[in-house]
Motif scaffolding. Structure first.
Motif, PDB file in Angstrom:
ATOM      1  N   ASN A   3       0.822  -1.196   0.000  1.00 31.60           N
ATOM      2  CA  ASN A   3       0.000   0.000   0.000  1.00 31.60           C
ATOM      3  C   ASN A   3       0.864   1.258   0.000  1.00 31.60           C
ATOM      4  N   ALA A   4       1.958   1.245   0.745  1.00 34.17           N
ATOM      5  CA  ALA A   4       2.854   2.394   0.780  1.00 34.17           C
ATOM      6  C   ALA A   4       3.479   2.630  -0.589  1.00 34.17           C
ATOM      7  N   ILE A   5       3.873   1.574  -1.264  1.00 35.72           N
ATOM      8  CA  ILE A   5       4.471   1.712  -2.599  1.00 35.72           C
ATOM      9  C   ILE A   5       3.445   2.252  -3.585  1.00 35.72           C
ATOM     10  N   ILE A   6       2.234   1.728  -3.541  1.00 32.76           N
ATOM     11  CA  ILE A   6       1.177   2.199  -4.452  1.00 32.76           C
ATOM     12  C   ILE A   6       0.863   3.669  -4.203  1.00 32.76           C
ATOM     13  N   GLN A   7       0.809   4.065  -2.952  1.00 31.11           N
ATOM     14  CA  GLN A   7       0.529   5.467  -2.635  1.00 31.11           C
ATOM     15  C   GLN A   7       1.613   6.386  -3.185  1.00 31.11           C
ATOM     16  N   THR A  14       5.917  16.621  -7.434  1.00 33.92           N
ATOM     17  CA  THR A  14       7.344  16.388  -7.253  1.00 33.92           C
ATOM     18  C   THR A  14       7.769  16.669  -5.813  1.00 33.92           C
ATOM     19  N   GLU A  15       6.951  17.405  -5.069  1.00 29.80           N
ATOM     20  CA  GLU A  15       7.272  17.711  -3.677  1.00 29.80           C
ATOM     21  C   GLU A  15       6.593  16.697  -2.761  1.00 29.80           C
ATOM     22  N   TYR A  16       7.280  16.334  -1.711  1.00 29.89           N
ATOM     23  CA  TYR A  16       6.705  15.430  -0.735  1.00 29.89           C
ATOM     24  C   TYR A  16       6.261  16.226   0.481  1.00 29.89           C
ATOM     25  N   GLY A  17       5.103  15.884   1.012  1.00 29.79           N
ATOM     26  CA  GLY A  17       4.576  16.501   2.222  1.00 29.79           C
ATOM     27  C   GLY A  17       4.548  15.495   3.350  1.00 29.79           C
ATOM     28  N   PHE A  18       3.781  15.805   4.362  1.00 30.90           N
ATOM     29  CA  PHE A  18       3.702  14.957   5.545  1.00 30.90           C
ATOM     30  C   PHE A  18       3.186  13.557   5.198  1.00 30.90           C
ATOM     31  N   ILE A  19       2.139  13.481   4.416  1.00 30.74           N
ATOM     32  CA  ILE A  19       1.530  12.183   4.092  1.00 30.74           C
ATOM     33  C   ILE A  19       2.513  11.303   3.314  1.00 30.74           C
ATOM     34  N   GLU A  20       3.256  11.879   2.405  1.00 28.32           N
ATOM     35  CA  GLU A  20       4.214  11.094   1.621  1.00 28.32           C
ATOM     36  C   GLU A  20       5.344  10.565   2.492  1.00 28.32           C
ATOM     37  N   PHE A  22       5.017   9.992   5.643  1.00 26.00           N
ATOM     38  CA  PHE A  22       4.353   8.988   6.451  1.00 26.00           C
ATOM     39  C   PHE A  22       4.351   7.641   5.728  1.00 26.00           C
ATOM     40  N   TRP A  23       3.993   7.636   4.446  1.00 28.60           N
ATOM     41  CA  TRP A  23       3.967   6.389   3.674  1.00 28.60           C
ATOM     42  C   TRP A  23       5.366   5.819   3.478  1.00 28.60           C
ATOM     43  N   ILE A  24       6.350   6.677   3.314  1.00 30.93           N
ATOM     44  CA  ILE A  24       7.737   6.202   3.216  1.00 30.93           C
ATOM     45  C   ILE A  24       8.141   5.527   4.522  1.00 30.93           C
ATOM     46  N   GLY A  25       7.785   6.139   5.652  1.00 25.65           N
ATOM     47  CA  GLY A  25       8.092   5.545   6.957  1.00 25.65           C
ATOM     48  C   GLY A  25       7.418   4.196   7.150  1.00 25.65           C
ATOM     49  N   ILE A  26       6.168   4.106   6.757  1.00 24.96           N
ATOM     50  CA  ILE A  26       5.457   2.818   6.873  1.00 24.96           C
ATOM     51  C   ILE A  26       6.118   1.772   5.983  1.00 24.96           C
ATOM     52  N   GLY A  27       6.530   2.167   4.789  1.00 25.04           N
ATOM     53  CA  GLY A  27       7.202   1.221   3.893  1.00 25.04           C
ATOM     54  C   GLY A  27       8.513   0.713   4.477  1.00 25.04           C
ATOM     55  N   VAL A  28       9.298   1.612   5.065  1.00 23.55           N
ATOM     56  CA  VAL A  28      10.583   1.225   5.652  1.00 23.55           C
ATOM     57  C   VAL A  28      10.369   0.310   6.852  1.00 23.55           C
ATOM     58  N   ILE A  29       9.417   0.657   7.711  1.00 25.20           N
ATOM     59  CA  ILE A  29       9.126  -0.183   8.871  1.00 25.20           C
ATOM     60  C   ILE A  29       8.668  -1.571   8.423  1.00 25.20           C
ATOM     61  N   SER A  30       7.856  -1.632   7.378  1.00 24.37           N
ATOM     62  CA  SER A  30       7.389  -2.914   6.860  1.00 24.37           C
ATOM     63  C   SER A  30       8.539  -3.756   6.332  1.00 24.37           C
ATOM     64  N   LEU A  31       9.484  -3.122   5.649  1.00 21.30           N
ATOM     65  CA  LEU A  31      10.644  -3.856   5.140  1.00 21.30           C
ATOM     66  C   LEU A  31      11.491  -4.422   6.272  1.00 21.30           C
ATOM     67  N   VAL A  32      11.687  -3.645   7.329  1.00 23.42           N
ATOM     68  CA  VAL A  32      12.471  -4.112   8.476  1.00 23.42           C
ATOM     69  C   VAL A  32      11.788  -5.304   9.148  1.00 23.42           C
ATOM     70  N   ILE A  33      10.482  -5.210   9.357  1.00 19.72           N
ATOM     71  CA  ILE A  33       9.752  -6.310   9.982  1.00 19.72           C
ATOM     72  C   ILE A  33       9.779  -7.551   9.099  1.00 19.72           C
ATOM     73  N   LEU A  34       9.624  -7.375   7.799  1.00 18.03           N
ATOM     74  CA  LEU A  34       9.698  -8.503   6.872  1.00 18.03           C
ATOM     75  C   LEU A  34      11.065  -9.173   6.929  1.00 18.03           C
ATOM     76  N   TYR A  35      12.140  -8.370   6.984  1.00 24.37           N
ATOM     77  CA  TYR A  35      13.494  -8.913   7.095  1.00 24.37           C
ATOM     78  C   TYR A  35      13.654  -9.733   8.374  1.00 24.37           C
ATOM     79  N   LEU A  36      13.154  -9.184   9.496  1.00 20.49           N
ATOM     80  CA  LEU A  36      13.290  -9.895  10.767  1.00 20.49           C
ATOM     81  C   LEU A  36      12.554 -11.229  10.747  1.00 20.49           C
ATOM     82  N   PHE A  37      11.361 -11.255  10.181  1.00 22.73           N
ATOM     83  CA  PHE A  37      10.605 -12.503  10.160  1.00 22.73           C
ATOM     84  C   PHE A  37      11.179 -13.517   9.185  1.00 22.73           C
TER      85      PHE A  37
END
Length: 101
Positions: A3-7, A14-20, A22-37
């Motif tokens: 969902n983060a990638i699709i968003q 071209t400019e990123y705001g708070f929501i963008e 936020f989605w980058i942070g969720i994507g990074v956290i998801s990748l870290v959790i996926l790596y750990l599992f």
């Protein structure tokens, strides 16, 4: 993570705001959790005694959590022990078979 990638891909500015961010942070956290599992946890149904390095004990939010540290670097989470007698029995068993606590 998907969902983060699709968003971020469907975003036209071209400019990123708070929501963008936020989605980058969720994507990074998801990748870290996926790596750990995938690479740090073991899902094997049977583990040979020779593969166990030691019994690990961690305190997380005031609760003791136990895991087996394997020789390949992965961890296998154990269920919770209901009382100190069960925990003492497991520690005694591990010391008898030569696994450090």
């Amino acid at each position: 993570m998907a969902n983060a990638i699709i968003q971020l891909i469907s975003y036209n500015k071209t400019e990123y705001g708070f929501i963008e961010y936020f989605w980058i942070g969720i994507g990074v956290i998801s990748l870290v959790i996926l790596y750990l599992f995938l690479f740090k946890k073991s899902a094997a149904k049977k583990i040979n005694v020779t593969e166990i390095r030691r019994l690990k004990e961690k305190t997380f939010f005031g609760r003791k959590r136990f895991a087996l540290e394997l020789k390949n670097g992965k961890n296998r989470d154990l269920g919770n022990f209901y009382n100190e007698i069960e925990l003492a029995n497991v520690r005694e068993l591990f010391s008898k078979i030569g696994i450090e606590n």
